[in-house]
Design a protein around this motif. Structure first.
Motif, short mmCIF file in Angstrom:
data_model
loop_
_atom_site.label_atom_id
_atom_site.label_comp_id
_atom_site.label_asym_id
_atom_site.label_seq_id
_atom_site.Cartn_x
_atom_site.Cartn_y
_atom_site.Cartn_z
N ALA A 119 62.03 25.89 -28.99
CA ALA A 119 61.67 25.89 -30.68
C ALA A 119 62.16 27.24 -31.07
N GLU A 146 61.58 18.69 -36.47
CA GLU A 146 62.28 19.08 -35.70
C GLU A 146 62.83 20.52 -36.21
N VAL A 173 59.84 23.22 -37.56
CA VAL A 173 60.15 23.93 -36.61
C VAL A 173 61.44 24.83 -36.56
N SER A 218 61.46 28.98 -36.82
CA SER A 218 61.64 30.45 -36.23
C SER A 218 62.97 30.93 -36.42
#
Length: 329
Positions: A133, A160, A163, A167
């Protein structure tokens, strides 16, 4: 030259690399970086082939980390490292080491990889399928200047991508973005020629395509215009339309390696715009080791912009018949 090492250590692997180099008659190290591939047994062959092809342009030490914990009673047993060292042959001017980590060792892959990194050389980590992640906080990702993921290779690409936006850290990139390089180059050249203000944009692609999402984010960030997304049968991105007061700038690539470019007041041109292989994408990413600020901006814009209007493209009956005839040629 291939050397198999069972229940080994990083020190023994380094010794095997030196011996293999001497046996091949090339003890000098001419590699420019270390590429770490983190994958599984099912996907390691394709990833290694792509990396090997890319290393012909960028000689590298390729470390393939295959975590085997929990796959079988044998894998869940005592921590063990098995390795295969390849020098010469298909490895070209570089070196390849397959690292199979069993048991608890799979949770400490960084301790195995760290002694095998080329000294004073950049490190790139690539997750072909399942990436953490937060790649920058991953123990292996923390060793690298660049971290490559691929939102297109997972079951839920748009989740995805969300995410990745949460991050993101400098040095992160995604092959879904790399696939857009020819599109972005062609669009930038078209805008330089048109020299007119863009009022809105349309991106046409297959459903849930992360490259289309990033392209829409790029438009939102750079052009500050509303972006509409249209779902087609693909493959990947099939068309881009930029609306201006003088008419429409558009690139169409319904299928195949060719696209048509239309700019108001100019004749329509046919240009090469093929779907590139994974090896070509990795080779492009290995050319640059600095943070990709354009990717970061597109990712951020896509995450913060209002959800775009998405509609399905209706194919006229005549075009359907034409496509069906083409499929049988």
């Amino acid at each position: 030259m291939n050397t198999d090492l069972t229940n080994t250590t990083s020190s023994r692997i380094n010794s095997a690399l030196v011996q293999a180099r001497r046996a091949a008659g090339s003890p000098a190290v001419g590699m420019v970086l270390t590429l770490v591939i983190v994958t599984d047994e099912a996907n390691h062959y394709d990833a290694l082939k792509a990396a090997g092809d890319a290393s012909r342009e960028h000689p590298a030490r390729i470390l393939v980390v295959i975590k085997r914990s929990g796959r079988s009673p044998r894998d869940r047993g005592t921590a063990r490292l098995d390795a295969e060292v390849r020098v010469g042959g298909d490895s070209g001017s570089g070196e390849t080491v397959l690292l199979r980590l069993h048991g608890e060792l799979a949770d400490h892959a960084d301790s195995v990889v760290l002694p095998l990194l080329l000294p004073d050389a950049p490190v790139v980590v690539w997750w072909p399928v399942d990436a953490p992640a937060d790649p920058a906080q991953d123990p292996l990702g923390a060793l690298a200047q660049r971290r490559i993921t691929d939102s297109y290779a997972v079951e839920q690409p748009l989740r995805e991508l969300a995410v990745r936006a949460t991050s993101y850290a400098p040095g992160d990139t995604d092959l879904a973005w790399t696939r857009l390089t020819p599109w972005r180059s062609m669009l930038a050249a078209a805008l330089d020629q048109a020299r007119t203000a863009i009022t809105s944009a349309v991106v046409e692609s297959e459903a849930d395509n992360p490259s289309a999402e990033l392209l829409a984010g790029w438009f939102a960030d750079r052009l500050k215009v509303p972006v509409e997304q249209v779902v087609t049968n693909g493959p990947v991105v099939t068309a881009v339309r930029l609306h201006t007061a003088d008419g429409e700038i558009h690139i169409d690539r319904p299928d195949g390696p060719l696209a048509s470019l239309a700019i108001p007041g100019q004749p329509t041109r046919t240009l090469a715009l093929k779907v590139r292989t994974t090896a070509e994408l990795i080779a492009e990413e290995l050319r640059r080791l600095d943070p990709d600020e354009a990717y970061a901006a597109a990712l951020r814009a896509r995450a913060t912009s209002p959800a775009p209007e998405i509609r399905a493209k209706v194919t006229p009956p005549a075009e359907i018949r034409k496509n069906q005839e083409h499929e049988h040629v």
